[in-house]
Design an enzyme around this catalytic site. Structure first.
Site, mmCIF file in Angstrom:
data_model
loop_
_atom_site.group_PDB
_atom_site.id
_atom_site.type_symbol
_atom_site.label_atom_id
_atom_site.label_comp_id
_atom_site.label_asym_id
_atom_site.label_seq_id
_atom_site.Cartn_x
_atom_site.Cartn_y
_atom_site.Cartn_z
ATOM 1 N NE ARG A 94 -0.378 -7.643 -0.583
ATOM 2 C CZ ARG A 94 -1.387 -7.148 -1.285
ATOM 3 N NH1 ARG A 94 -2.625 -7.545 -1.018
ATOM 4 N NH2 ARG A 94 -1.177 -6.279 -2.239
ATOM 5 C CG HIS A 105 -8.385 -10.130 -3.368
ATOM 6 N ND1 HIS A 105 -7.204 -10.328 -2.696
ATOM 7 C CD2 HIS A 105 -8.186 -9.055 -4.174
ATOM 8 C CE1 HIS A 105 -6.337 -9.405 -3.080
ATOM 9 N NE2 HIS A 105 -6.913 -8.623 -3.966
ATOM 10 C CB THR A 115 -11.537 -5.267 -12.193
ATOM 11 O OG1 THR A 115 -10.799 -5.100 -13.402
ATOM 12 C CG2 THR A 115 -12.250 -3.973 -11.844
ATOM 13 C CB ALA A 118 -0.643 0.817 -11.641
#
Ligand code: APR
Length: 308
Positions: free
Chosen positions: A151, A175, A119, A12
């Protein structure tokens, strides 16, 4: 001369990243996946879509790494995404083996590339990639802060019903759940955000930002966000390949900035032809600085588990 960007992991996130890069037209894109034929199939589909969109259908999909040789940038998205109820940290040991192997395969063939890591848990995986590659810190950069910032800016723009283009600010730290949105450096068309949004609403926005990835995982139920991450990587590639000197929050190895050493964590950096060209050390408020240090401690715990 055209640039060359490799994207490992044709799932994705890798697919969304590769499409955005190919649409920009300045680089040859090589997509790699471990599942036989998967990257080739994805590249064919993307090339055909690019043709309809009036772009050059020049993406290559490969099962191995020979086609990646001489890349300017290698983006690592290979690995498991979260499922509902999982934190990014739950992916640590599963994704460690993947990132270790992929990094070695990439840097063997592209010793001068810049690595961009997606990742998860991203900060720890970026540190792993740096350790495996032996690259200087300017050439190993984790993508996370730009996505978290997207965001944050979106939530502020919705709150005020203004264009996100006028919302300027950033999210620092790891993160993950400990990320640190920074209201003291957030403004809307130059107006400090605290003059426009009250403390209670700002706290709600900060909380939603920190849980922003989890909110999407909970809704998708079959994986994690991939469109905004793809755009974030493409923007980082723009900045590096076109020497744009953009200031983006990215995970990089700190060497004493903010009192943090030998740990990857998200800070505001300058991206240009030299990769990560500068870390901007800002005068954060006491609580923001404490938040950043505690976020770095959480990343450090993962690094210690990996033993690197
Ligand atoms: N080498 C190459 N590709 C691999 C390897 C490997 N060793 N191991 C797994 N892959 C590939 C998978 O075959 C799959 O196609 O990585 C791809 C991952 O794609 P998705 O499962 O769709 O996951 P995605 O949503 O893209 O997330 C990938 O990015 O944002 C992070 O948390 C996310 O860690 C996750 C990663």
């Amino acid at each position: 001369m055209r640039s060359k960007v490799t994207v490992v992991g044709a799932g994705a996130t890798g697919g969304s990243t590769a499409r955005r890069l190919a649409e920009r037209g300045y680089a040859d894109v090589v997509l790699v996946d471990i599942v036989e034929g998967f990257a080739a199939g994805k590249a064919l589909d993307l090339n055909q879509g690019l043709t309809l969109g009036g772009h050059s259908p020049s993406m290559i999909g490969a099962d191995g790494y020979d086609e990646t040789a001489g890349s300017d940038i290698c983006v690592i998205t290979s690995g498991f995404p979260r499922q509902p109820g999982m934190s990014r940290d739950d992916l640590l040991l599963k994704n460690k083996a993947i990132v270790e192997e992929v990094t070695a395969d990439l840097v063997n063939r592209s010793p001068d590339c810049t690595l961009i890591i997606l990742t998860n848990p991203m900060d720890a995986m970026a540190q792993l990639a740096q350790s495996v590659s032996g690259f200087p810190r300017s050439r190993v950069i984790g993508q996370g802060g730009l996505l978290d910032t997207a965001r944050y800016r979106a939530f502020i723009s919705w709150e005020l019903d203004v264009s996100p283009e006028d919302v300027s600010g950033f999210v620092l730290g790891g993160h993950g759940d400990t990320m640190v949105p920074v209201p003291s450096f957030t403004s809307v068309a130059g107006v400090p955000v605290n003059e426009l949004i009250d403390t209670e609403r700002m706290e709600a926005i900060i909380k939603r930002t920190a849980g922003g990835g989890g909110e999407i995982v909970g809704l998708l139920k079959k994986g994690s966000a991939f469109e905004a991450p793809g755009e974030a990587v493409a923007m980082m590639c723009d900045a590096i390949l076109m020497d744009r000197k953009r200031l983006f929050p990215c995970a990089v190895m700190l060497e004493g900035e903010y009192g943090i050493r030998d740990t990857f964590v998200g800070v505001l950096v300058k991206l240009g032809a030299g990769g990560m060209e500068e870390v901007l050390e800002l005068d954060l408020s006491e609580s923001e600085l404490a938040g950043l240090r505690s976020s770095a401690d959480s990343v450090r715990e993962l690094i210690d588990v990996m033993g690197i």
